[in-house]
Design an enzyme around this catalytic site. Structure first.
Site, mmCIF file in Angstrom:
data_model
loop_
_atom_site.group_PDB
_atom_site.id
_atom_site.type_symbol
_atom_site.label_atom_id
_atom_site.label_comp_id
_atom_site.label_asym_id
_atom_site.label_seq_id
_atom_site.Cartn_x
_atom_site.Cartn_y
_atom_site.Cartn_z
ATOM 1 N N TYR A 1 0.906 -1.349 0.137
ATOM 2 C CA TYR A 1 0.086 -0.209 -0.255
ATOM 3 C C TYR A 1 1.017 1.105 -0.051
ATOM 4 O O TYR A 1 1.618 1.320 1.085
ATOM 5 C CB TYR A 1 -0.617 0.031 1.250
ATOM 6 C CG TYR A 1 -1.628 0.799 0.876
ATOM 7 C CD1 TYR A 1 -2.730 1.103 0.387
ATOM 8 C CD2 TYR A 1 -1.429 2.024 1.559
ATOM 9 C CE1 TYR A 1 -3.705 2.015 0.252
ATOM 10 C CE2 TYR A 1 -2.466 3.664 1.540
ATOM 11 C CZ TYR A 1 -3.206 3.380 0.860
ATOM 12 O OH TYR A 1 -4.301 4.717 0.757
ATOM 13 N N GLN B 1 -10.857 1.238 1.772
ATOM 14 C CA GLN B 1 -11.227 -0.102 0.789
ATOM 15 C C GLN B 1 -10.285 -0.507 -0.180
ATOM 16 O O GLN B 1 -10.274 -1.337 -0.855
ATOM 17 C CB GLN B 1 -12.367 0.759 -0.258
ATOM 18 C CG GLN B 1 -11.880 2.299 -1.099
ATOM 19 C CD GLN B 1 -11.632 2.893 -0.466
ATOM 20 O OE1 GLN B 1 -11.492 3.318 0.745
ATOM 21 N NE2 GLN B 1 -11.485 4.363 -1.206
ATOM 22 N N ASN C 1 -3.104 6.473 5.950
ATOM 23 C CA ASN C 1 -3.054 7.355 7.067
ATOM 24 C C ASN C 1 -3.599 6.321 8.742
ATOM 25 O O ASN C 1 -4.153 5.453 8.803
ATOM 26 C CB ASN C 1 -4.094 8.326 7.120
ATOM 27 C CG ASN C 1 -5.294 8.100 5.853
ATOM 28 O OD1 ASN C 1 -5.861 6.702 6.156
ATOM 29 N ND2 ASN C 1 -5.937 8.512 5.194
ATOM 30 N N SER D 1 5.606 8.753 13.067
ATOM 31 C CA SER D 1 7.399 8.626 12.246
ATOM 32 C C SER D 1 8.310 9.364 14.235
ATOM 33 O O SER D 1 7.549 10.334 13.950
ATOM 34 C CB SER D 1 7.468 8.856 11.544
ATOM 35 O OG SER D 1 9.090 8.738 10.806
ATOM 36 N N GLN E 1 12.816 14.468 10.532
ATOM 37 C CA GLN E 1 11.947 14.688 10.760
ATOM 38 C C GLN E 1 10.629 15.128 11.297
ATOM 39 O O GLN E 1 9.045 15.039 11.410
ATOM 40 C CB GLN E 1 12.458 13.669 12.730
ATOM 41 C CG GLN E 1 11.517 12.407 13.007
ATOM 42 C CD GLN E 1 11.036 11.354 12.538
ATOM 43 O OE1 GLN E 1 11.883 10.832 11.356
ATOM 44 N NE2 GLN E 1 10.026 10.794 12.397
ATOM 45 N N HIS F 1 7.555 16.226 9.159
ATOM 46 C CA HIS F 1 6.621 14.760 8.746
ATOM 47 C C HIS F 1 5.153 14.994 8.655
ATOM 48 O O HIS F 1 4.024 14.510 7.815
ATOM 49 C CB HIS F 1 7.167 13.409 8.687
ATOM 50 C CG HIS F 1 8.230 12.093 8.401
ATOM 51 N ND1 HIS F 1 7.969 12.108 7.001
ATOM 52 C CD2 HIS F 1 9.318 12.333 8.426
ATOM 53 C CE1 HIS F 1 8.814 10.865 6.453
ATOM 54 N NE2 HIS F 1 9.721 12.033 7.519
ATOM 55 N N GLU G 1 11.898 4.354 16.343
ATOM 56 C CA GLU G 1 12.733 4.121 15.322
ATOM 57 C C GLU G 1 13.449 4.030 14.465
ATOM 58 O O GLU G 1 13.826 3.411 14.015
ATOM 59 C CB GLU G 1 10.538 4.513 14.398
ATOM 60 C CG GLU G 1 10.742 4.420 13.261
ATOM 61 C CD GLU G 1 9.749 5.137 12.116
ATOM 62 O OE1 GLU G 1 9.267 6.324 12.768
ATOM 63 O OE2 GLU G 1 9.726 4.472 10.809
ATOM 64 N N HIS G 2 13.937 5.410 14.248
ATOM 65 C CA HIS G 2 15.201 6.262 13.918
ATOM 66 C C HIS G 2 15.914 6.711 15.272
ATOM 67 O O HIS G 2 15.499 7.298 15.569
ATOM 68 C CB HIS G 2 14.778 7.152 13.197
ATOM 69 C CG HIS G 2 14.087 7.319 11.095
ATOM 70 N ND1 HIS G 2 12.907 7.677 11.822
ATOM 71 C CD2 HIS G 2 13.913 6.129 10.915
ATOM 72 C CE1 HIS G 2 12.054 7.125 10.905
ATOM 73 N NE2 HIS G 2 13.163 6.323 9.949
ATOM 74 N N ASP H 1 16.213 6.772 4.176
ATOM 75 C CA ASP H 1 15.041 7.174 4.347
ATOM 76 C C ASP H 1 14.985 6.874 2.440
ATOM 77 O O ASP H 1 14.358 6.410 2.160
ATOM 78 C CB ASP H 1 14.499 8.887 4.256
ATOM 79 C CG ASP H 1 13.802 9.200 6.020
ATOM 80 O OD1 ASP H 1 13.803 7.687 6.675
ATOM 81 O OD2 ASP H 1 14.325 9.936 6.311
ATOM 82 N N GLU I 1 2.321 -36.777 28.413
ATOM 83 C CA GLU I 1 0.960 -35.975 28.797
ATOM 84 C C GLU I 1 -0.293 -36.752 28.133
ATOM 85 O O GLU I 1 -1.136 -35.680 27.928
ATOM 86 C CB GLU I 1 1.421 -35.172 26.822
ATOM 87 C CG GLU I 1 2.765 -34.086 27.389
ATOM 88 C CD GLU I 1 2.998 -32.793 26.187
ATOM 89 O OE1 GLU I 1 2.333 -33.468 25.531
ATOM 90 O OE2 GLU I 1 4.418 -31.856 26.582
ATOM 91 N N HIS J 1 -0.237 -40.558 19.708
ATOM 92 C CA HIS J 1 1.110 -40.023 19.437
ATOM 93 C C HIS J 1 1.709 -41.244 19.711
ATOM 94 O O HIS J 1 3.171 -41.069 19.158
ATOM 95 C CB HIS J 1 1.061 -38.989 20.365
ATOM 96 C CG HIS J 1 0.592 -37.923 19.977
ATOM 97 N ND1 HIS J 1 -0.876 -37.304 19.649
ATOM 98 C CD2 HIS J 1 1.228 -36.746 18.619
ATOM 99 C CE1 HIS J 1 -0.526 -36.120 19.743
ATOM 100 N NE2 HIS J 1 0.531 -35.434 18.783
#
Lengths: 427, 427
Positions: free
Chosen positions: A124, A186, A209, A233, A255, A258, A322-323, A356, A410, A415
């Site tokens: 995506y 969708q 988003n 981010s 950063q 963003h 993250e970074h 990046d 068990e 088995h």
């Protein structure tokens, strides 16, 4: 910017808190659209493309002609840049290919582990103001190296029913099988269930988003895997007096631009550096086209002074950035003792934007503290590990009795029988 | 047993359908208990332990004394068997340790990938009729090899407030840090939020009934990772005339005794083998202690005749079995062309129960077709991959311009600035 001096450990969680996201409110909308797409497929994709993207489309699939046209619209300069990035990303992700792991655990008991590609994956790519073609590099390149058979891409069209040429060019360059002009909830629903035009996929990757984020989470309920949960981010820089304040400020701002909810943190053992970075941020922010966004993110940012590297590393591990940029004379200390981080940038000439776009590492990374338990996207994200075992008659004689004893303990007699029958046949 | 001859490809999905699980009905119960545990911690764990397990506990933590006592209660025979299994599982999972991947993508641009342990993990071991100590081997051994710092185990107590000695013995043997007498939804919630006694963990592993399964799924909403989504256990055997019908029947039954919803499928290119296996199942099922359960699962099982190996492999890849036994003269064809399976057992002397206990491979595997996109538990499940990059002045000169061009094309000026500032400093 919020300057915080020597915070108490008991206050760290509060200081490092990320903005909470309200998912519950969106869930109902997402669930409804999923049900509609499951039932009526393409018709529903068209309906929401009309409603959210403002365009009525007959064909959701991007045609070969459109891809060809896109190629002529991308500048040579940008093409060269994209190809350089592709080469580095390919090199790094090809290096991640692993051989099969094979070992005889007991004489006659051969076990091996092999990674095989996930056959169908969906990527995506968000639309909006910035055409994130760089994310296509980060997802389609490893998908191709892994050997995924079908690589489907969805991205929302503009009001003319087009995708950005750089997106089409990059997708084609990186071997995406099919590109669809559909976005939002969708699109995720379409790849989850499959429709007349969009194939059903087994795993969905990519940013988006909050609607897309929740849609990906809902998709997992229907048996689709996702790369990772996503949040805003974030960047944490740890810097001492060996850092360059202007460089650090430029990284914090890259950063901050963003989104207004971007997380920006500087941790330093130098009060002087903190003050210098603060000044530099003010200086640099003025000329940014996205300064409104950056200003808002910077308002919530934190400059944290701590007394020593030991305290700094503990705080960084609690946050799990993250970074994560390390500009310190003790860089090895930070490299060795960081347990929770997505991607690490070391030294004054390693800005976050290198990762990046073009250093070769992946930029799809765990946010929101998920670096504590999730990997960033890497070659293995597009594969799954399978195990194999082949036992000889001698081998089953060696381990058979242990299995019988354990199965019995068990309470699983069948088995045990599966072993006993075989052992008896060898007597 | 349902015998199906040469089914049409269009009918495969219907034939291979798993029983649907109704998760929605349970979700509300799980959400409520999560909220309670988040608010009131241990008090709620005690409340539900009283309600569901029928015992009132002061201390949820298993004491050193209890562990010591358990050791005296496990037979030497079982201890020897557990230690043999441990040795094989350790050997196979240690073989999965990977070196760091390091490469210069461009001269002066050094990138590497390293795996680091998830610091805190939680293991869930169900209670009930069968004490699944084997699952502790499968989870605690790789957690330890990975280097996880805290390994927490939760399992529901019996009416006397005890855990089965084999569970305590195995947990101690495999280096579990803390063992808690708490089960069900409340245990998963406890590890998700942390309570006065149970530490918060970053990732939760282990099997459970449908309540535990839904609880693990809800836990992911609160930022905890899980090993994988779970469904009823399943086995698919592909067998031709080189197979041993009695062995195959014993394997199908060892799967069938797990639960009435267990999935058991035989695919064969030999009508004779199908008939022989059917007879053998009838013969062997009579003496099983769990024959009521096995009978029910066998009633829903499928014996599918297909005309050739090519058709068989397509059908197997559509199904994506958790456990998968290959007894065929063309075993290499099946090994090479299977893309979707959890663990593969090859040849007449490799029963599924070998992998369940002691061959060395992991028995925590993707069910419900998730083998299409999820790995079974392996060493990497207890680690996350982090990436690092270190760029020299020469390196940034080489890739800086490409980054500037791409950042600009994505409309991210501050990303570009971070490069421009550095390039200018080198002029």
């Amino acid at each position: 910017m919020n300057k915080i001096y020597k915070p108490n450990r008991t206050d760290w969680n509060e200081i490092l808190k990320r903005p909470t996201q309200t998912i519950d409110a969106i869930e109902d909308i997402v669930n409804d659209i999923f049900k509609e797409v499951k039932k009526d497929g393409d018709a529903i994709l068209r309906k929401y493309t009309q409603q959210f993207d403002g365009v009525s489309l007959d064909d959701l699939l991007v045609s070969a002609l459109e891809v060809e046209e896109a190629r002529t619209l991308v500048s040579d300069n940008l093409k060269t840049a994209i190809r350089l990035a592709k080469s580095n990303i390919e090199t790094f992700h090809k290096a991640q290919i692993t051989d099969r792991v094979e070992i005889e655990t007991t004489s006659g008991v051969l076990c091996w582990q092999e990674k095989r590609p996930i056959q169908k994956v969906g990527l995506y790519i968000p639309g909006g103001t910035a055409p994130l073609f760089s994310t296509i590099l980060m997802l389609a390149i490893p998908a191709n190296i892994a050997g995924c058979k079908e690589i489907v891409l969805c991205s929302p069209p503009d009001k003319e029913g087009k995708l950005n040429p750089a997106i089409l060019y990059t997708a084609q360059l990186c071997g995406v099988s099919q590109i669809f002009k559909v976005g939002g909830i969708q699109a995720i629903a379409g790849m989850t269930f499959g429709t007349e035009s969009i194939p059903q996929v087994y795993k969905i990757f990519g940013p988006g988003n909050q609607f897309v984020t929740v849609a990906k989470q809902i998709a997992t309920k229907y048996g689709v895997a996702i790369d990772m949960p996503a949040g805003p981010s974030e960047l944490l820089v740890v810097a001492d007096d060996t850092a360059d304040a202007a460089f650090v400020a430029s990284d914090l701002l890259s950063q901050a631009e963003h989104g207004t909810d971007s997380q920006v943190i500087l941790v330093s053992t130098s009060e002087k550096m903190i003050d210098a970075v603060e000044l530099e941020v003010e200086k640099q922010i003025k000329d940014l086209p996205r300064k409104k966004i950056a200003r808002k993110a910077i308002e919530n940012s934190k400059l944290i002074y701590v007394e020593d590297d030991g305290t700094a590393i503990d705080l960084i591990n609690v946050y799990g950035p993250e970074h994560y940029i390390i500009c310190s004379k003790n860089e090895d200390f930070y490299i060795d003792n960081t347990f929770n981080a997505g991607s690490v940038f070391i030294g004054n000439y390693t800005p976050e934007s290198a990762g990046d776009y073009a250093s070769g590492t992946n930029h799809t990374l765990p946010t929101n503290g998920y670096a504590k338990q999730y990997s960033g996207v890497n070659l293995d994200s597009f594969m799954k590990s399978m195990t194999f075992q082949k036992i000889t008659e001698k081998g089953i004689e060696k381990i058979g009795n242990a299995i019988e004893v354990m199965a019995e303990a068990e309470g699983l007699q069948a088995h045990k029988n599966a072993i006993t029958l075989r052992l008896n046949s060898l007597k």
